[in-house]
Design an enzyme around this catalytic site. Structure first.
Site, PDB file in Angstrom:
ATOM      1  N   HIS A  61      -5.654   7.148  -2.255  1.00  0.00           N
ATOM      2  CA  HIS A  61      -6.596   6.186  -1.689  1.00  0.00           C
ATOM      3  C   HIS A  61      -7.815   5.992  -2.584  1.00  0.00           C
ATOM      4  O   HIS A  61      -8.156   6.851  -3.398  1.00  0.00           O
ATOM      5  CB  HIS A  61      -7.052   6.642  -0.306  1.00  0.00           C
ATOM      6  CG  HIS A  61      -6.002   6.482   0.745  1.00  0.00           C
ATOM      7  ND1 HIS A  61      -5.921   7.284   1.871  1.00  0.00           N
ATOM      8  CD2 HIS A  61      -4.971   5.605   0.849  1.00  0.00           C
ATOM      9  CE1 HIS A  61      -4.894   6.895   2.615  1.00  0.00           C
ATOM     10  NE2 HIS A  61      -4.310   5.888   2.008  1.00  0.00           N
ATOM     11  N   HIS A  65       0.829  -1.209   0.000  1.00  0.00           N
ATOM     12  CA  HIS A  65       0.000   0.000   0.000  1.00  0.00           C
ATOM     13  C   HIS A  65       0.864   1.260   0.000  1.00  0.00           C
ATOM     14  O   HIS A  65       0.648   2.185  -0.809  1.00  0.00           O
ATOM     15  CB  HIS A  65      -0.908  -0.015   1.238  1.00  0.00           C
ATOM     16  CG  HIS A  65      -1.775   1.205   1.366  1.00  0.00           C
ATOM     17  ND1 HIS A  65      -3.091   1.216   0.999  1.00  0.00           N
ATOM     18  CD2 HIS A  65      -1.504   2.463   1.831  1.00  0.00           C
ATOM     19  CE1 HIS A  65      -3.598   2.426   1.233  1.00  0.00           C
ATOM     20  NE2 HIS A  65      -2.651   3.198   1.742  1.00  0.00           N
ATOM     21  N   GLU A  66       1.850   1.315   0.888  1.00  0.00           N
ATOM     22  CA  GLU A  66       2.674   2.521   0.995  1.00  0.00           C
ATOM     23  C   GLU A  66       3.525   2.735  -0.262  1.00  0.00           C
ATOM     24  O   GLU A  66       3.758   3.870  -0.679  1.00  0.00           O
ATOM     25  CB  GLU A  66       3.564   2.448   2.231  1.00  0.00           C
ATOM     26  CG  GLU A  66       2.809   2.379   3.555  1.00  0.00           C
ATOM     27  CD  GLU A  66       1.803   3.506   3.730  1.00  0.00           C
ATOM     28  OE1 GLU A  66       2.083   4.634   3.271  1.00  0.00           O
ATOM     29  OE2 GLU A  66       0.733   3.274   4.324  1.00  0.00           O
TER      30      GLU A  66
END
Length: 644
Positions: A377, A367-368
């Site tokens: 997002h 995700h990061e």
């Protein structure tokens, strides 16, 4: 006596340095499961009332007013980084808070009542990424993005096709017919994904330990200036717009190889260093499997040559201007600039861990990295870019969704390149059903294409030498007459491959010139160093392609009639092009029959053709070639992760 006292004092003064030099690497490398009972595991960021909710809403970009922010940090971080309005010092009125709650509820697919109900408070209390929910979106509307969307639509159409049945290939079946079925789908695909991830971690950990043998660990103490070199905070203080650093499609990096490093002063105290490094390497690889970019760990180069700096920390950490908030709440944050930070008060775990509690570091790292590459997002809960880490998505068997792939490819493009050979490998299952998969070979590695899901198998490419026992790298061609044996061609030789035992048959390779020589009274043989080879199911002949010519060889001719050749012809005459279409070139890379499409394809470089008249029902051979453009418009995500 005085001398001994001085010596003793000197030893005592030196002892802390020895402990730092020896103890720190030892502490970092050991397993820390024994600490679990002493580490904080309760969520310290429960949202109980409006004050707590306003803090969350303002922290993640829903409230521009400062509100009742009597929490863990000042608003200076948000004012500097997020560009809050001039009036951000005033409190939030009821209308502003209600609107913010409604926006938050819509973002996370809750009923947009504007009321701080239990469901909303529960979601606000859930662990999540620390980045804003309203960050810059990936650029849309480009020609490339349109192409990606077009491919996705085509893939959806293909997924609805019926399974291919081809009764001519084999009569062996308990049902009286041969049905070619897909080997990868559903749970099998998930299991293969998890197996690959664990294998990758084990291999990378073994590599780390091998490289560390006999080496002294150098703990470089980075200066604050070095750590914050690419920090968005620095840009914000200098008044430099982030857009200045973005490419035309929003790309953050304009290079094909990106270097990363876990800072030696920023390792986690939760899991061994080797697990941290291997997990983060796997997270990077999952992105490089869908975009033309490679990520490599660099622990020896100068810090100024590192593109992405990674660190774990608690509270105020590695000179970051944004403090972590303890267990729960924000678990990591990153910027489109090269810094990734993980809260070391979270219960991170490796996918090798057998504990039930905790958050998989791999999922958070993937995700990061998405943020670092330029993604924001999304409100789609199955996407890796969903900000909330609720229990339903904490399964280690996760992958990038179609939306994740499309969004990152809209920024960095799709993977390209040429292949040495392409083929469908057919074999017999234990229940006598026929199965097949599509394989793309390039140099010393290959991909298996999951036709059911229209993407490559998770974790590919793999090395040929490791998976295809006895098959040479960079093969020239491939043919298969039965489900039991297939043949690879390379240089002067060809190899008989046993499909049931997965290895080259004893006594092979053999020379092409010995087994595909001239007919009696003739001199011309099938040449060595072929461009590609194709077995035509229509006439049961082998087509050997070399330069601008094609040699047609009858595979199952009686011994007295064997030899080269049924005919030799120019490629453009044997396979004439449709009027208005680009003709087939010489020196083809691959000719391939797709059982899924029931179609014959030709590859040259990055271009693709098809034989529109190819039909197994026709007794008379008919060929007409159409130019299709680039192969990646049909087969997606064949990305060259392996550095050859």
């Amino acid at each position: 006596m005085l001398v001994w006292r001085q010596v003793l004092v000197g030893l005592l003064r030196a002892l802390p340095l020895v402990l730092v030099a020896v103890g720190e690497p030892f502490y970092q490398r050991r397993d820390h499961l024994d600490q679990d009972n002493y580490l904080s595991t309760s969520n310290e960021n429960i949202v109980r009332d409006r004050t707590d909710a306003e803090y969350v809403l303002s922290k993640y970009g829903y409230l521009l007013c400062q509100g009742n922010r009597q929490k863990r940090e000042s608003s200076s971080y948000f004012q500097g980084l997020r560009g809050l309005s001039e009036g951000s010092g005033v409190g939030c009125d009821e209308r502003a808070v209600k609107t913010a709650i409604q926006t938050y509820q819509r973002t996370y697919n809750l009923p947009a009542t504007g009321e701080l109900d239990d469901q909303t408070k529960s979601l606000m209390s859930t662990s999540r990424c620390g980045n804003l929910d309203s960050e810059r979106k990936a650029k849309r509307g480009t020609d490339q993005d349109a192409g990606i969307k077009s491919r996705a639509s085509t893939a959806d159409g293909e997924d609805n096709r019926t399974q291919l049945q081809h009764s001519r290939l084999s009569k062996r079946s308990t049902r009286g017919k041969s049905q070619l079925i897909h080997i990868l789908s559903g749970e099998k695909s998930k299991a293969r994904s998890q197996e690959y991830k664990k294998r990758h971690l084990e291999d990378y950990i073994a590599k780390i330990r091998s490289e560390a043998k006999g080496e002294k660990r150098i703990l470089h103490r980075y200066t604050p200036a070095e750590r914050k070199r690419r920090s968005v905070h620095v840009w914000a203080r200098k008044g430099l717009p982030l857009g200045k650093y973005l490419g035309e499609n929003g790309e953050i990096f304009n290079k094909k190889v990106v270097r990363w490093r876990v800072l030696t002063t920023g390792f986690s105290t939760r899991i061994p260093v080797e697990d941290q490094r291997a997990t983060i390497d796997l997270a990077f690889r999952m992105w490089s499997e869908v975009i033309p970019m490679r990520f490599t760990e660099d622990n020896k180069g100068h810090i100024n040559d590192i593109d992405i700096e990674i660190a774990f920390g608690k509270g105020s950490h590695v000179d970051c201007l944004h403090d972590f908030d303890g267990n729960g709440g924000e678990i990591a944050h990153s910027w489109s600039a090269g810094n990734m930070h993980f809260d070391d008060e979270e219960n991170f775990k490796s996918i090798r861990s057998h504990t039930k509690d905790g958050i998989y570091l791999l999922r958070v790292a993937v995700h990061e990295i998405g943020h670092v590459l330029g993604l924001s997002h999304t409100n789609k809960s199955q996407s890796i870019m969903y900000a909330i880490y609720h229990s339903e998505i904490l399964d280690p068997q996760f992958e990038l969704t179609k939306d994740d792939r499309r969004d990152i490819q809209a920024i960095y493009g799709v993977c390209t390149g040429k292949f040495s050979t392409v083929f469908d490998w057919v074999r017999v299952r234990a229940d006598n059903e026929l199965i097949y998969n599509t394989y793309f070979f390039r140099e010393n590695h290959y991909w298996m294409y999951d036709n059911h899901n229209n993407r490559t198998r998770y974790g590919d490419p793999l090395f040929i030498a490791r998976e295809w026992d006895g098959v040479p790298d960079n093969p020239d061609g491939y043919v298969q007459f039965t489900p039991y044996f297939s043949y690879f061609f390379k240089g002067e030789y060809y190899y008989k491959y046993d499909s049931s035992k997965d290895h080259v048959v004893a006594g092979w390779p053999r020379k092409i010139s010995e087994d595909f020589g001239p007919k009696a009274g003739l001199t011309e043989s099938v040449p060595d160093h072929l461009d590609t080879v194709f077995y035509d199911l229509r006439d049961k002949n082998i087509y050997f392609f070399k330069d601008a010519d094609v040699y047609v060889y009858k595979a199952n001719a009686p011994e007295a009639e064997r030899g080269c050749c049924v005919r030799k012809n120019k490629i453009v005459d044997e396979f004439p092009s449709e009027p208005g279409h680009k003709a087939l070139p010489a020196n083809l890379d691959a000719v391939y029959y797709s059982f899924r499409d029931q179609m014959m394809y030709f590859f040259k470089g990055e271009e693709l053709w098809r034989n529109k008249l190819y039909d197994l029902r026709h007794t008379t051979i008919q060929n007409k070639i159409e130019y299709l453009g680039n192969w990646w418009n049909k087969w997606v995500d064949i990305c060259d992760v392996i550095v050859t």
